[in-house]
Design a protein around this motif. Sequence first.
Motif, PDB file in Angstrom:
ATOM      1  N   ARG A 278       2.889   0.640   6.418  1.00 14.97           N
ATOM      2  CA  ARG A 278       2.451   1.572   5.370  1.00 14.97           C
ATOM      3  C   ARG A 278       3.019   2.966   5.662  1.00 14.97           C
TER       4      ARG A 278
ATOM      5  N   SER B 182      -6.035   0.126   2.339  1.00 17.90           N
ATOM      6  CA  SER B 182      -6.323   0.996   3.473  1.00 17.90           C
ATOM      7  C   SER B 182      -7.765   0.861   3.933  1.00 17.90           C
TER       8      SER B 182
ATOM      9  N   ASP C 236      -3.285   1.142  -2.622  1.00 21.71           N
ATOM     10  CA  ASP C 236      -3.337   1.753  -1.304  1.00 21.71           C
ATOM     11  C   ASP C 236      -4.778   1.964  -0.864  1.00 21.71           C
TER      12      ASP C 236
ATOM     13  N   ARG D 123       0.940   2.886  -3.682  1.00 23.73           N
ATOM     14  CA  ARG D 123      -0.101   3.900  -3.516  1.00 23.73           C
ATOM     15  C   ARG D 123      -1.241   3.684  -4.502  1.00 23.73           C
TER      16      ARG D 123
ATOM     17  N   ALA E 156       0.836  -1.206   0.000  1.00 25.66           N
ATOM     18  CA  ALA E 156       0.000   0.000   0.000  1.00 25.66           C
ATOM     19  C   ALA E 156       0.865   1.248   0.000  1.00 25.66           C
ATOM     20  N   GLY E 157       1.898   1.237   0.828  1.00 29.17           N
ATOM     21  CA  GLY E 157       2.749   2.419   0.936  1.00 29.17           C
ATOM     22  C   GLY E 157       3.583   2.643  -0.305  1.00 29.17           C
TER      23      GLY E 157
END
Lengths: 351, 325, 340, 368
Positions: free
Chosen positions: A232, A174, A170, A166, A162-163
């Motif tokens: 993340r 998230s 993400d 993005r 996710a980090g």
Amino acid sequence: MAQRDEKIVVSAGAGGLGAAIASESGTELGSMEEIKARGYWELVWRRFRRDKVAIGSGVFIILLIFFAFGAAPIVKDMVGHGPNDLFLYAPAVNLAGLPANPMTHVHNPNTGHSDLLVLGAANRLGQDELLRLMYGARISLEVAILSTLGVMFIGVILGSAAGYFRGWTDTIISRVTEITMAFPVLIFVISLAATVGPQLDNITLGVFPQGVITLVLIFSLFGWFYPARIMRAQVLSIREKEYVEAARMVGASDSRIIRSHVLPHLVAPMIVYSTLIVASYVLFEAGLSFLGVGIKFNASWGNLLSSAVDYYTTRPLLMLWPGLALMLTTLAFNLLGDGLRDAFDPRASHM
Amino acid sequence: MFRYLIRRILWAILLFIIITFVTFVIFFMGPNDPARAQCGGDQARPACLKLVTEHYGLNKPLYVQYWRFFDRLVVHQNLGYSYANGSSVNQTIAKAAPVTASLVFGGAVIWMMIALSLGVYSALRPRSLLDRTAMVFVLIGISAHPVWIGLIFEYVFGVKLGWTPIANYANFFGAPAGSGLPGGPWQWFYHMILPWFTFALLFAALYVRMVRANVMETLNEDFVRTARAKGAPERRILVSHVLRNALLPVVTMLGMDIGVALGGAVFTETVYQLPGLGQNLVVGIQANDFATVQGVVVFATVAILLFNLIVDVLYAWIDPRIRLA
Amino acid sequence: MALLEVKDLRTSFHTEDGIVGAVDGVSFSVEKGQTLGIVGESGSGKSVTCLTIMGLNAKRNTTSSGEAIWKGKNLLTTKPRELREIRGNDISMIFQDPMTSLNPVHTIGKQLIEAVQLHRDVSNRVARARSLELLKAVGIPYAERRIDDYPHQFSGGMRQRVMIAMALINDPDLLIADEPTTALDVTTQAQILTLMKRLQEEFGSAIIIITHDLGVVAETADDVLVMYGARVVEHASVEELFNRPQHPYTWGLIGSLPRLDIDVERLIQIPGQPPSLLRPPRGCRFHPRCSYVMEVCKTTVPELLPTQREPDHLQACHLDEETKDREAAKLLESMMAEAG
Amino acid sequence: MEASTTGTNNSVVDPNDLLVIDDVKKHFPITRGIIFQKQIGSVKAVDGVSFSVKKGETLGIVGESGCGKSTLARCIIKLLETTGGQINFDGRDITKLSRSTMRPIRREMTMIFQDPYASLNPRKRVGAIVGEPLEVHNLGSASEIKTRVQELLEVVGLNPEHYNRFPHEFSGGQRQRIGVARALAVNPKLIVCDEPVSALDVSVQAQILNLLKDLQDDFGLTYIFIAHDLNVVRHISDRVLVMYLGKVVEIATRDVLYKEPKHPYTGALLSAVPIANPELGRKREPIVLEGDVPSPVNPPSACNFHPRCPRFVEGHCDVEEPPLYSFGNGHVAACHYALERWPMDASEIRRASASRAPEPEPEQPLPA
């Protein structure tokens, strides 16, 4: 604009012109030359080594692992019975139905020998308290460490994906994280352990006691969001660093950047949080077993506590042993985690 | 602010749908056939099974069943009837919820009181005796199992010293007539004092650590230096400039922890035999009464979502950066 | 009599790595209505000097000695309560970063009113009127409306104006501005500097302006203090300093600065880095980087002495004055020559 | 004033041009949403910028924070994908190149970053940092790379024996030298310098500026030098480009720009710079611009400088966007009413100050 007026300027090392000047004029600048280049892990180890409390905790944990996995079978052989063997008749259980006191000799119907219950009996079934404590340690460590591995595995992969990527990755990860976080975790874990637990309990992979895998699966399912969030955030901040930009500027591929610029910075937080998470799963496992939805038949510190509830006015020691074992174990992991955090990042606040 | 609230409310509704669905699936997949449970377990007659299955639509597809469940839940606010004794789950929860509420809110007051006083004072005097004592308290608090703490409290204060009762709940508004149980505010307080402290200890420890760190961090902020340069006394700086900023993250944490806290209440209730939601949950599980269990889970979910919403509003109210966005 | 007289000020921080002497024997005085500029690079001790005078250093692990005489009182030994009465009333301060120097959870009105009421026993209405007056004076448009806004609703330049309003609200005799424009853009910097000049005429406060920018000093200060490695190396009026600089470090600073009014092909560079204050060089702290270094520089600390020609021009260098005059003239000439 | 305007479309490519930027745009979307984000606007960080850079010259780009200069640098070096426009490097259009087809070109353009602390990976030794470009492009064996790294360290004025040290053992200025060595490693043609000295102390800043000049002479490098400090830009540049709110305001050779600025914004910038000369500095009356730089989310209409401009003409500047008018010798400025004299005098200021200060709007927090 970005002039920072730092109150303390500690300039270490002197290369280039500084060194040239220093060797010309032979001043203190030159003496810094002697500071040897040390590796990152060497510095961490040097800081860690100075922390006596953390070292002590580490030693305790190593002893505990030995106690649970090495010593338990030996003691079992020595005393001649197992942790689940029953001694239903006196003197393992007295006439009032209370468990036997420490240092009680009982007759073992299987072997015909007279066995010794060093710490007495754990419950009305007359099971050996000492052996159950030792085998309980085994369950505690197995559940806590495996769950931590599971949680970290899912969390690190999802969190860093996710980090790093993005965008949609993400957003989806998230949102799923937020939804998982919104669940009343404990209540769900309790109900899950009760509903699907019995079906999973038979999975042992041949090595683990019944119920261990169930707890590991359930904990992993509901616990991954915590490391995922941390990872993340870490990856997001790392990928904003100029040195990652510099690597991309140079033409480095994603895999090279992840391998050489992102992952090395994740190792420290992964180790620290793993240690702290282990501590919380030791408590968690005991809690579920206490309620009767975790480890049911085998020895666990949780079900030792729950059987102690029935006799704590007359046999308070039964409550003391598992409680103390739990506290020392959790404390050791917590202190080790704090020590590691300080060793990795000496600026982090102390407490 | 308005947009922020709308967003939080919509999010809460979505979460409610997702969580109830997952709850439903978990119990749907569970090993226990509700029809069999309703008809008396293993000795169930086939006719009864058929009747019940059709009555509850247990042979319909999953989504249809979920829709019936959701409809019953939202439109009729009906959590169903116990498999064990057929009593209304709504009534069970109505009886249990005040017990858990007393425990959780009373405990929360104690934990915040300990966390604030100890956290702030140890932040102001780092490395002092008080700070070190607080550190030991924190370590014990996060390492000792709440169940064990509960048992020790019971043993020491209840059994050995005889200061407090060791179990049971006393109704704040007086016990039901003729029950012979204790009641009234004083009895309520007297019975709750040990559970409160047991419940509060773990969170108090965690929050002492957090409050201390936040206060220390805020004390280093530039605007605190500005306040000092204005000539403000330390006390005023603490109250007017440090605390509000330092407590912002605490409010966020409070929102996140309430779910965990409600779960923690299960242990406290079990140890002190308080007839709250947690004990109903445990008893329900032991009796394979999944209607009750499901009811408790759904109710707890709604309570947590509502509480989170309150925390969101509170947060927006104290942080102008969100209020005015 | 001088408004503020600082004598032999020393401050050190005790860190894990050892003792850092952040300020080492600094003396100067500020006259009424005068502007003193303190120039130096990061870690030269310029900010710490002022924080020490104001008693704003962290109490823990910090020791200070020397004197800072304000109206007959030594600020370093004044009781905290009395010091608080002076802070924000007689002496006020503005800081480098306007984005973090205001409390984000209070309106600027509340923070200004607090500044008034800490020192004056006045009603909210009076304090608010005063705040409004100051906001208008510092040029906040629509001040009546904006007084109830929060800091995050203001831009950096506007926040620095608010900080200035807060600092001047009690008519202080001395305003200490610690890098007031470093975090701002050049056009905003021009706004703030012009504003400070105008307000100084209006309010008649003395100003100590701390900066690393020689340009800012040249445009605002009457007197300049040059700091290097926690010590003062030169102290002179602004014209003296720029026309007859007497310290090799000052020469380096002037020569290393690219500037609009002068063309040079290569800048004069000072080799090496500023010294570590943990283990500062012995003797003159500039000697490892100085191209005029002599044996005496490595062992003996040069005293801050007046030059023969100009008793108000103080400098700390072992070179003889003749050489210094010659070298300074040569430097300025070479720069002018290249400017064509 | 010449009425002719330069078109944005540079169809004729000058063989001396190393880099031609044509109408480059970079818009960052602003999104909002409950579960899924939808775009509700955009930050126009770079909004239609065109210019060219000749081989061997230094083009300075100057502007205040938030004017889009760093974003532009990242677009040129393809760390960011452009929203529109074309980037031609050494005769090739690199706008649409994929990461793998871009890789060989990365040997020819590199970048020096602003923050000497954040731009060096703290876990890597200096040798690995400087050698990374060589490794990525497979330029030699490990021992060849080591030799080359030591050579580079020497070139930038560091001790070659320090290749196995960590960045934290160096001071800010020395770290920036390491950054320069990394940028030099692959023998690039173009180096984009993004505020390379703004984080350094004055005395160290001069060292780096001199180093950059020396390297340019020795290796025939072409620089794009980005800074907010007009003094520094003037010192190092051959030509200077001024940016305001994502757009080019003025381009001219160094001497012309600083002696005869045409755009009122350039004039205001120049007059705002403090001069380290008390006699000179205090004599002049700076043009103090009012207000702040507006938000790039919702920039003012037409000429986006008009709300702060001392020469604003109502009904023209806020209606018709000024093209880049040419003033000869490649001097262009985007202003309908360019300055006729410099320094400005009162007659040039067309409107009384503070007569029409814009309504204050609560600033939109920008997405990071």
